[in-house]
Structure formats: structure tokens, C-alpha cells
Motif scaffolding. Structure first.
Motif, PDB file in Angstrom:
ATOM      1  N   ARG A  43       0.839  -1.190   0.000  1.00 22.54           N
ATOM      2  CA  ARG A  43       0.000   0.000   0.000  1.00 22.54           C
ATOM      3  C   ARG A  43       0.878   1.246   0.000  1.00 22.54           C
ATOM      4  O   ARG A  43       2.047   1.205   0.372  1.00 22.54           O
ATOM      5  CB  ARG A  43      -0.907   0.044   1.241  1.00 22.54           C
ATOM      6  N   ILE A  44       0.277   2.316  -0.390  1.00 21.12           N
ATOM      7  CA  ILE A  44       0.951   3.602  -0.387  1.00 21.12           C
ATOM      8  C   ILE A  44       1.029   4.133   1.049  1.00 21.12           C
ATOM      9  O   ILE A  44       0.276   3.691   1.919  1.00 21.12           O
ATOM     10  CB  ILE A  44       0.153   4.580  -1.287  1.00 21.12           C
ATOM     11  N   ASP A  86      -4.465   8.165   4.010  1.00 21.95           N
ATOM     12  CA  ASP A  86      -5.539   8.358   3.029  1.00 21.95           C
ATOM     13  C   ASP A  86      -5.292   9.603   2.178  1.00 21.95           C
ATOM     14  O   ASP A  86      -5.561   9.615   0.972  1.00 21.95           O
ATOM     15  CB  ASP A  86      -6.882   8.487   3.748  1.00 21.95           C
ATOM     16  N   TYR A  87      -4.773  10.648   2.807  1.00 22.89           N
ATOM     17  CA  TYR A  87      -4.466  11.896   2.093  1.00 22.89           C
ATOM     18  C   TYR A  87      -3.360  11.668   1.062  1.00 22.89           C
ATOM     19  O   TYR A  87      -3.457  12.154  -0.076  1.00 22.89           O
ATOM     20  CB  TYR A  87      -4.058  12.947   3.125  1.00 22.89           C
ATOM     21  N   VAL A  88      -2.320  10.934   1.437  1.00 27.59           N
ATOM     22  CA  VAL A  88      -1.226  10.648   0.504  1.00 27.59           C
ATOM     23  C   VAL A  88      -1.748   9.842  -0.684  1.00 27.59           C
ATOM     24  O   VAL A  88      -1.428  10.134  -1.847  1.00 27.59           O
ATOM     25  CB  VAL A  88      -0.079   9.896   1.211  1.00 27.59           C
ATOM     26  N   GLU A  89      -2.562   8.854  -0.398  1.00 29.54           N
ATOM     27  CA  GLU A  89      -3.096   8.024  -1.474  1.00 29.54           C
ATOM     28  C   GLU A  89      -4.018   8.829  -2.390  1.00 29.54           C
ATOM     29  O   GLU A  89      -3.942   8.718  -3.621  1.00 29.54           O
ATOM     30  CB  GLU A  89      -3.850   6.827  -0.895  1.00 29.54           C
ATOM     31  N   ALA A  90      -4.891   9.655  -1.802  1.00 31.52           N
ATOM     32  CA  ALA A  90      -5.794  10.468  -2.609  1.00 31.52           C
ATOM     33  C   ALA A  90      -5.019  11.434  -3.498  1.00 31.52           C
ATOM     34  O   ALA A  90      -5.383  11.666  -4.665  1.00 31.52           O
ATOM     35  CB  ALA A  90      -6.754  11.240  -1.697  1.00 31.52           C
ATOM     36  N   HIS A  93      -3.629   9.540  -6.498  1.00 35.00           N
ATOM     37  CA  HIS A  93      -4.674   9.287  -7.502  1.00 35.00           C
ATOM     38  C   HIS A  93      -5.017  10.565  -8.262  1.00 35.00           C
ATOM     39  O   HIS A  93      -5.108  10.565  -9.501  1.00 35.00           O
ATOM     40  CB  HIS A  93      -5.931   8.742  -6.824  1.00 35.00           C
ATOM     41  N   LYS A  94      -5.208  11.652  -7.536  1.00 28.69           N
ATOM     42  CA  LYS A  94      -5.641  12.915  -8.146  1.00 28.69           C
ATOM     43  C   LYS A  94      -4.665  13.401  -9.203  1.00 28.69           C
ATOM     44  O   LYS A  94      -5.082  13.922 -10.252  1.00 28.69           O
ATOM     45  CB  LYS A  94      -5.815  13.976  -7.062  1.00 28.69           C
ATOM     46  N   HIS A  95      -3.377  13.235  -8.960  1.00 31.71           N
ATOM     47  CA  HIS A  95      -2.364  13.790  -9.859  1.00 31.71           C
ATOM     48  C   HIS A  95      -1.758  12.747 -10.804  1.00 31.71           C
ATOM     49  O   HIS A  95      -0.689  12.983 -11.383  1.00 31.71           O
ATOM     50  CB  HIS A  95      -1.275  14.475  -9.036  1.00 31.71           C
ATOM     51  N   GLU A  99      -0.713   5.378 -10.853  1.00 35.27           N
ATOM     52  CA  GLU A  99      -0.524   4.407 -11.940  1.00 35.27           C
ATOM     53  C   GLU A  99       0.950   4.150 -12.246  1.00 35.27           C
ATOM     54  O   GLU A  99       1.283   3.186 -12.946  1.00 35.27           O
ATOM     55  CB  GLU A  99      -1.226   4.913 -13.203  1.00 35.27           C
ATOM     56  N   HIS A 100       1.828   4.980 -11.712  1.00 34.12           N
ATOM     57  CA  HIS A 100       3.267   4.796 -11.920  1.00 34.12           C
ATOM     58  C   HIS A 100       3.926   3.985 -10.798  1.00 34.12           C
ATOM     59  O   HIS A 100       5.144   3.798 -10.820  1.00 34.12           O
ATOM     60  CB  HIS A 100       3.962   6.158 -12.013  1.00 34.12           C
ATOM     61  N   ILE A 101       3.137   3.531  -9.832  1.00 33.11           N
ATOM     62  CA  ILE A 101       3.694   2.798  -8.682  1.00 33.11           C
ATOM     63  C   ILE A 101       3.605   1.298  -8.930  1.00 33.11           C
ATOM     64  O   ILE A 101       2.573   0.789  -9.375  1.00 33.11           O
ATOM     65  CB  ILE A 101       2.927   3.138  -7.384  1.00 33.11           C
ATOM     66  N   ARG A 102       4.681   0.616  -8.615  1.00 34.92           N
ATOM     67  CA  ARG A 102       4.661  -0.851  -8.610  1.00 34.92           C
ATOM     68  C   ARG A 102       4.897  -1.310  -7.175  1.00 34.92           C
ATOM     69  O   ARG A 102       5.981  -1.120  -6.617  1.00 34.92           O
ATOM     70  CB  ARG A 102       5.734  -1.420  -9.550  1.00 34.92           C
ATOM     71  N   PHE A 103       3.854  -1.906  -6.611  1.00 39.22           N
ATOM     72  CA  PHE A 103       3.914  -2.326  -5.219  1.00 39.22           C
ATOM     73  C   PHE A 103       4.578  -3.697  -5.098  1.00 39.22           C
ATOM     74  O   PHE A 103       4.732  -4.431  -6.066  1.00 39.22           O
ATOM     75  CB  PHE A 103       2.494  -2.379  -4.632  1.00 39.22           C
TER      76      PHE A 103
END
Length: 490
Positions: A43-44, A86-90, A93-95, A99-103
Motif C-alpha cells: 500500500r501507499i 488516506d491523504y497521501v493516497e488520494a 490518484h488525483k495527480h 498508476e506509476h507505482i509498482r507495489f
């Protein structure tokens, strides 16, 4: 800096606050940049995903801890860990960053090849090896060991028949309702954890070897709601953020300059929170001066409220040993316990324990100077994001991201394929990266890169002086730029 299709321009390691900030700033300055974020967790959030103990929250105001480009919209000054994640994750997503993250990618090594001016990153994902190539590597891995917290050695701890827990590895099924709980520690983790435990624990004791500075921060906002009503969200956020940054800087540097006055003011603040006959000088009068260790902030004095209402007992003493039923102190007192929580700190670790090699020669963090607080001496195309000891992490993390973004733009404009800071023949004394007398710093003096003694080689903990230098920055200062032979010949 684009070149070959299989080579990224930048790979960011870590998807916490620093990593998401870096992705935003690098792309903002370099829209065509091809980047990837490798995150070892599923997770982020980084720190705010790792720590799951009750009461986990920011230990500085959330307005300077949040991103300058994405307003924090909740009302509190100190935020809960889950809300921060949650703020970091949002934001990601917003910016379009998510989609550039590989977990699930744990980077194990990074190897620089000067013949091609590229990094090769070896990682592991789903128990299988993965390899990535990049022009530039950006470490947003933090500064401590995610896997191995500091475990203080206590005599007889194996004799204890209760449960021992370190907050860094909090068990989800731990039931402390009605239990006798002893929390060992006096730092930010302990003062965050204890008020949350006090809601359900039976007997709760905060056991400290020596006091720390603890101050109350009001959660109530007076000016901020007005600014949010009358101004656009981003402008209001910038003003609120600037106000808190200035307020913190004034307090920190004022108490550094006048430590006796600072000590008296902090003590007076504690005295207002506790009964008149409370032994403040036993439990809240540290031997060191303010900000020689990081200050512990508590929202609306919640820890003091629990002490005042007898939900928490403070004990300042040394541990003699554990026995089957609890902790025996040097004073002879015995603390009965069902659960002991060892909030004893962390272990420093640079670059997420990734092995760094330049042309097959290993780079040991403690052997190198840090330049402009984020570039590593004689290591090409390499940046490391690390925050302040006396202010919020993101203040410097964002400054670092913007500086690296400008460096990449400069390299692209001049068709350079490598850049690194070089001290040359200048002799310079080295010192610790952080100006703290904290145990986790003193235990591992060589775990992190060194600070130099002057100029851009000196790592300062002064946000406003750094901000001025950032504004005036000369990208070419002490830097070596060049092009790889393999690239030049194309």
C-alpha cells in the motif's frame, strides 16, 4: 534525459510522502519525464502505512507535513496516521501518480555503470527477481529500518509471562482492555500511544528512564477556518502552511538562542496542565536543553489530561530487571504488568538498506558527505530525500524534490547524462547528519552520510535559511557534469 525505451529517466524508491512529492515535482518541471515508483509494501503511505499502533499521529503540525500543492482540508493541527495515509493516497490518484507505482517491489541493489551512465536496480517481487534500468535514482526511503526496530536489552525479559510488544510491529489482535499496561519510553511514539491506550486499559504506566520535553498543541483553529472561507483552497493552504512554518521556526530557534528562557516557558506550560503539587521536575524536566532532542507535541494536552485524571501514572526510574509478573525498578518498586510495550525507538538505516555500487565499488553511506542536503558525494545521478529534526519532514522533502527537478531540467537542456557533487582536494571535517543527542542517532554514528563543516556541504536544520539558498541556488556549484562515451558516440 530520455534515451532508450527500456530505460526510465527516474526511478523513485518509496511511495510515502517523499516519494509522492518527488513524483509530482519532477513531472511538474519535466512533463515528458518517464518515471516509475518502486514500493516494497503493498500500500501507499510509507511510515503512515507501516505504523498501526493505537493513537499513531503526526508529531508536528499537519499543515507543514502535508504537500504544499495539495491542501489539507481537515480541521485539526495534528492528524491521525490513518488520515495522513488516506491523504497521501488520494493525492497520488488525483495527480496521476498512482498508476506509476509498482507495489511489492523490494529493491536490493543499485549499480551505476559509467560506460552508459545508467543505474541497474535489482529488486524482488512475488519471490521473483526483477531488473530495472534508469538514468537517475531518487531514494525516498526514509532514514530508519522498517524491519528491525531498536530492541533495548532488559535483564530477565524472557522470564516475563505477559506480552511484550514493540509499536513498530503492533499486533492487530492485541487486546489491552482492562489490562495492566506498562509503556517503556518517553518519545513521540509513547506520548502518542498512551492517550489511546488509556481509553481501555486498566492500569497504565508510562515508564521513562529520563524526561523529555513535552508541550501541548491546540487542535482548535481560529485563523485557518476564516482563510479557508474567504480564499481559494490552495492560497489558503499556502498561507496556513507558511504561518505554521514561521511559528515553529521562531520557537525552535528562539529556544536554541535562549535555552534557559525556553526551558522555563516549556515548564510553565506543563505546570498549567497538571495539579499544583505534581512533581514536574521529576517527570518533565530534561537534563538537556530544548531541541537538543526532538520536542514531543501532544494535541490539546491529551497526555496531561490523562495524568491529571489518574488514567496514567508517570514513573521516572531505571529498570533493574523483568520477572514473571512485571518490571522491577532500581528504586525497588515493582510494576505489575500484563502487557509491556517497548517504545524504545528505531534503528537508523540509509537508503532502505539498498546496496549502492558505482562501477562495482560499494558506496558506504558513512564514508560520504551529503551535498545540499540531498546529493551524495561522487555518486552520479543520485538523490536522497531526508527531512528536518526540528520541523516537519515535508518542508525539506519538497525542497529536495524541486531542486532535483531543476537539476534534471538543466541536464536535459545541456544534454548531460551524468552529474554529481565533488569535493575535490578540499579537506573538510565531517560531522553527524543530524544535530540531535537522541539515542538512535548516537547508537549508529556511521549509518547515515556525513554533514560537512561549511557551505553547501553542511546539512543545516534551518528551513528559512535553506529556502533562501534554494531560491538563489547555483546548479553548477561543486558539480561535475558530463556525457557517457556510449551516449556521445550515438
Amino acid at each position: 534525459m530520455t534515451g532508450f525505451d527500456d530505460i526510465y529517466d527516474v526511478i523513485i524508491i518509496g511511495a510515502g510522502l517523499s516519494g509522492i512529492d518527488a513524483a509530482y515535482r519532477l513531472r511538474e518541471e519535466n512533463p515528458a519525464l518517464r518515471y516509475l515508483i518502486l514500493e516494497r509494501r503493498e500500500r501507499i503511505g510509507g511510515t503512515w502505512d507501516l505504523f498501526r499502533y493505537p493513537g499513531i499521529r503526526s508529531d508536528s503540525d499537519i499543515f507543514t507535513l502535508s504537500f504544499p500543492f495539495e491542501p489539507w482540508r481537515r480541521p485539526e493541527a495534528m492528524a491521525q496516521g490513518g488520515d495522513i495515509r488516506d491523504y497521501v493516497e488520494a493525492t497520488a490518484h488525483k495527480h496521476g501518480i498512482y498508476e506509476h507505482i509498482r507495489f511489492g517491489h523490494r529493491v536490493q541493489s543499485a549499480d551505476w555503470d559509467s560506460t552508459t551512465d545508467t543505474w541497474t536496480l535489482a529488486a524482488e517481487a512475488d519471490d521473483a527477481p526483477q531488473t530495472y534500468r534508469t538514468r537517475f535514482v531518487y531514494f525516498a526511503t526514509g532514514y530508519y529500518d522498517y524491519d528491525h526496530p531498536y530492541q533495548a536489552r532488559f535483564a530477565g525479559i524472557d522470564d516475563f509471562t505477559g506480552t511484550v510488544v514493540h509499536p513498530q510491529h503492533w499486533p492487530e489482535d492485541l487486546d489491552y482492555t482492562g489490562k495492566r499496561v506498562v509503556v517503556i519510553g518517553s518519545g513521540a511514539t509513547a506520548v502518542s500511544l498512551i492517550p489511546a491506550l488509556a481509553e481501555q486499559a486498566g492500569e497504565l504506566t508510562m515508564l521513562q528512564r529520563s524526561p523529555s520535553y513535552i508541550a501541548s498543541m491546540s487542535q482548535r483553529q481560529r485563523i485557518s477556518p476564516i482563510l479557508r472561507k474567504v480564499l481559494p483552497a490552495k492560497l489558503a493552504h499556502q498561507l496556513i502552511r507558511s504561518r505554521y512554518a514561521a511559528q515553529t521556526a521562531a520557537i525552535v530557534h528562539g529556544t536554541h538562542r535562549f535555552p534557559t528562557v525556553g526551558r522555563k516557558l516549556i515548564r510553565a506550560g506543563v505546570a498549567k496542565e497538571l495539579p499544583e503539587d505534581y512533581p514536574i521536575d521529576v517527570h518533565f524536566n530534561p537534563a538537556y536543553n530544548p531541541w537538543e532532542q526532538r520536542m514531543c507535541m501532544v494535541p490539546d494536552g491529551d497526555l496531561f489530561v490523562d495524568i491529571r485524571e489518574n488514567r496514567v501514572e508517570m514513573v521516572t526510574d531505571h529498570i533493574d530487571r523483568f520477572d514473571a509478573t512485571g518490571v522491577l525498578l532500581k528504586s525497588g518498586r515493582h510494576l505489575d504488568a500484563d502487557i509491556v510495550i517497548t517504545a524504545t525507538g528505531l534503528n537508523l538505516l540509509a537508503f532502505g538498506d539498498v546496496k549502492i555500487r558505482v562501477d562495482d565499488a560499494e558506496v558506504k553511506p558513512g564514508d560520504r558527505f551529503l551535498f545540499k542536503s540531498h546529493l551524495l558525494e561522487d555518486v552520479p545521478n543520485f538523490a536522497w530525500s531526508v527531512g528536518y529534526t526540528n520541523a516537519s519532514w515535508t518542508l525539506r522533502a519538497d525542497m529536495t524534490a524541486r531542486a532535483v527537478a531543476k537539476l534534471l531540467s538543466y541536464m536535459t537542456t545541456h544534454a548531460y547524462t551524468h552529474a554529481y557533487p565533488h569535493l575535490g582536494e578540499t579537506s573538510m571535517a565531517g560531522g553527524p547528519l543530524w544535530d540531535l543527542k537522541a539515542g538512535y542517532v548516537e547508537r549508529a554514528p556511521d549509518a547515515l552520510p556525513k554533514s560537512g563543516s561549511g557551505g553547501s556541504w553542511k546539512v543545516r536544520h534551518n528551513y528559512y535559511r535553506d529556502a533562501i539558498d534554494h531560491y538563489r541556488d547555483d546548479i553548477t556549484e561543486s558539480m561535475v557534469f558530463g556525457r557517457a562515451a556510449a551516449v556521445t558516440s550515438k
